[in-house]
Scaffold this motif. Structure first.
Motif, PDB file in Angstrom:
ATOM      1  N   ASN A  12       1.125  -1.369  -0.032  1.00  0.00           N
ATOM      2  CA  ASN A  12      -0.191   0.150  -0.190  1.00  0.00           C
ATOM      3  C   ASN A  12       0.954   1.182   0.300  1.00  0.00           C
ATOM      4  OD1 ASN A  12      -2.129  -1.644   0.164  1.00  0.00           O
ATOM      5  ND2 ASN A  12      -2.400  -1.718   2.052  1.00  0.00           N
ATOM      6  N   VAL A  13       1.941   1.095   0.541  1.00  0.00           N
ATOM      7  CA  VAL A  13       2.822   2.260   0.553  1.00  0.00           C
ATOM      8  C   VAL A  13       3.832   2.268  -0.289  1.00  0.00           C
ATOM      9  CG1 VAL A  13       4.987   3.306   1.798  1.00  0.00           C
ATOM     10  CG2 VAL A  13       3.736   2.031   3.097  1.00  0.00           C
ATOM     11  N   PHE A  19       0.976   7.233  -6.378  1.00  0.00           N
ATOM     12  CA  PHE A  19      -0.125   8.705  -6.472  1.00  0.00           C
ATOM     13  C   PHE A  19       0.763   9.567  -5.918  1.00  0.00           C
ATOM     14  CE2 PHE A  19      -4.097  10.963  -5.764  1.00  0.00           C
ATOM     15  CZ  PHE A  19      -3.490  11.636  -4.394  1.00  0.00           C
ATOM     16  N   PHE A  20       1.526   9.578  -5.121  1.00  0.00           N
ATOM     17  CA  PHE A  20       2.146  11.459  -4.669  1.00  0.00           C
ATOM     18  C   PHE A  20       3.356  11.383  -5.843  1.00  0.00           C
ATOM     19  CE2 PHE A  20       1.975   9.992   0.281  1.00  0.00           C
ATOM     20  CZ  PHE A  20       1.203   9.568   0.414  1.00  0.00           C
ATOM     21  N   HIS A  21       3.416  10.501  -6.337  1.00  0.00           N
ATOM     22  CA  HIS A  21       4.669  10.645  -7.608  1.00  0.00           C
ATOM     23  C   HIS A  21       3.916  11.421  -8.820  1.00  0.00           C
ATOM     24  CE1 HIS A  21       8.405   9.947  -6.109  1.00  0.00           C
ATOM     25  NE2 HIS A  21       8.173   8.933  -5.770  1.00  0.00           N
ATOM     26  N   ILE A 108      -7.202   6.280  -9.745  1.00  0.00           N
ATOM     27  CA  ILE A 108      -6.645   7.470  -8.057  1.00  0.00           C
ATOM     28  C   ILE A 108      -6.992   6.560  -6.909  1.00  0.00           C
ATOM     29  CG2 ILE A 108      -6.161   9.457  -7.236  1.00  0.00           C
ATOM     30  CD1 ILE A 108      -5.822  10.923  -8.966  1.00  0.00           C
ATOM     31  N   CYS A 109      -8.209   6.373  -6.493  1.00  0.00           N
ATOM     32  CA  CYS A 109      -8.364   6.477  -5.317  1.00  0.00           C
ATOM     33  C   CYS A 109      -9.269   4.783  -5.394  1.00  0.00           C
ATOM     34  CB  CYS A 109     -11.029   6.586  -5.433  1.00  0.00           C
ATOM     35  SG  CYS A 109     -10.662   8.276  -5.480  1.00  0.00           S
ATOM     36  N   GLY A 114      -6.863   2.343  -2.332  1.00  0.00           N
ATOM     37  CA  GLY A 114      -6.726   1.284  -2.384  1.00  0.00           C
ATOM     38  C   GLY A 114      -8.364   1.712  -1.408  1.00  0.00           C
ATOM     39  N   ASN A 115      -9.061   2.539  -2.444  1.00  0.00           N
ATOM     40  CA  ASN A 115     -11.194   2.395  -2.175  1.00  0.00           C
ATOM     41  C   ASN A 115     -10.343   2.676  -0.590  1.00  0.00           C
ATOM     42  OD1 ASN A 115     -13.479   3.115  -2.841  1.00  0.00           O
ATOM     43  ND2 ASN A 115     -13.893   0.783  -1.767  1.00  0.00           N
TER      44      ASN A 115
END
Ligand SMILES: Nc1nc2c(ncn2[C@H]2C[C@H](O)[C@@H](COP(=O)(O)O)O2)c(=O)[nH]1
Ligand SMILES: [Mn+2]
Length: 203
Positions: A12-13, A19-21, A108-109, A114-115
């Motif tokens: 997940n990390v 996502f951050f990138h 994204i979500c 991972g919702n």
């Protein structure tokens, strides 16, 4: 070491960092409307969203959930990290633009976040903005266009650009009383575009 229930699994990390990138694209993608008008060093998508969050913090309307408006401001164009900044002049219908943005946000979500409850909030804020039925969403839609003409005014002043198109396309669309007062003040200050007289013009 934090309690495991409060930390993410390593996969997940990994997805969070992805996502951050992806969000970097919001910092590096210049807004298309200014590119079309050859504006030098145009603002990015995140520049636009940042000032909208400042406008949300500044409005004097106790009936508005301003914190929600700040959150809505900083997610309303999040999908543009993937689909880019589409203007009304790109020949892409509103429905197609919404389909692309919704698909991007679902990716994204669901796939990257991972919702999670956090991603559900992000999606709900985006959907509320798109539906534009709540007071907060109507206000954020107003400042989306006000922030744009504010920036158009600044480019007109600093680069002697004729950006009349942005003022024409937003005439009469504002609904929030305080935003209307901001628009009025901006119009009062706006100086007419001065055609630069060059050698060939004067013969
Ligand atoms: N050339 C024009 N571009 C416009 C106009 N109205 C909006 N736009 C641009 C501004 C952004 O680049 C993009 C969409 O912005 P959002 O914040 O709505 O995603 O479209 C216009 O009248 N002329
Ligand atoms: Mn916007």
């Amino acid at each position: 070491m934090a309690d495991s229930s409060q930390t993410n699994s390593s996969s997940n990390v990994t997805k969070l960092l992805e996502f951050f990138h992806l969000c970097e694209k919001l910092k590096t993608t210049k807004r298309t409307g200014w590119i079309y008008h050859n504006v030098e060093n145009p603002e990015s998508i995140s520049d636009h969203m940042y000032r909208m969050s400042i406008l949300s913090l500044s409005v004097n309307d106790p009936t508005l959930d301003r914190d929600k408006c700040v959150k809505m401001s900083i997610v309303h164009d999040l999908a543009e990290a993937t689909v880019g900044d589409i203007t009304p002049y790109d020949g892409i219908s509103k429905e197609e633009k919404k389909r692309r943005e919704s698909e991007a946000l679902r990716h994204i979500c669901d796939d990257l976040l991972g919702n999670s409850p956090q991603s559900q909030e992000i999606y709900a804020l985006w959907q509320e903005y798109e539906d534009a039925t709540t007071k907060e969403a109507k206000f954020v839609n107003d400042i989306d266009k006000f922030e744009m003409i504010l920036q158009a005014y600044e480019y007109e002043q600093s680069q002697n650009k004729n950006l009349e198109e942005f003022f024409e396309s937003t005439k009469g669309i504002f609904t929030h009383p305080e935003v209307k007062s901001w628009v009025e003040e901006l119009y009062k200050n706006r100086k007419p575009y001065k055609q630069k007289i060059t050698q060939e013009n004067t013969g």
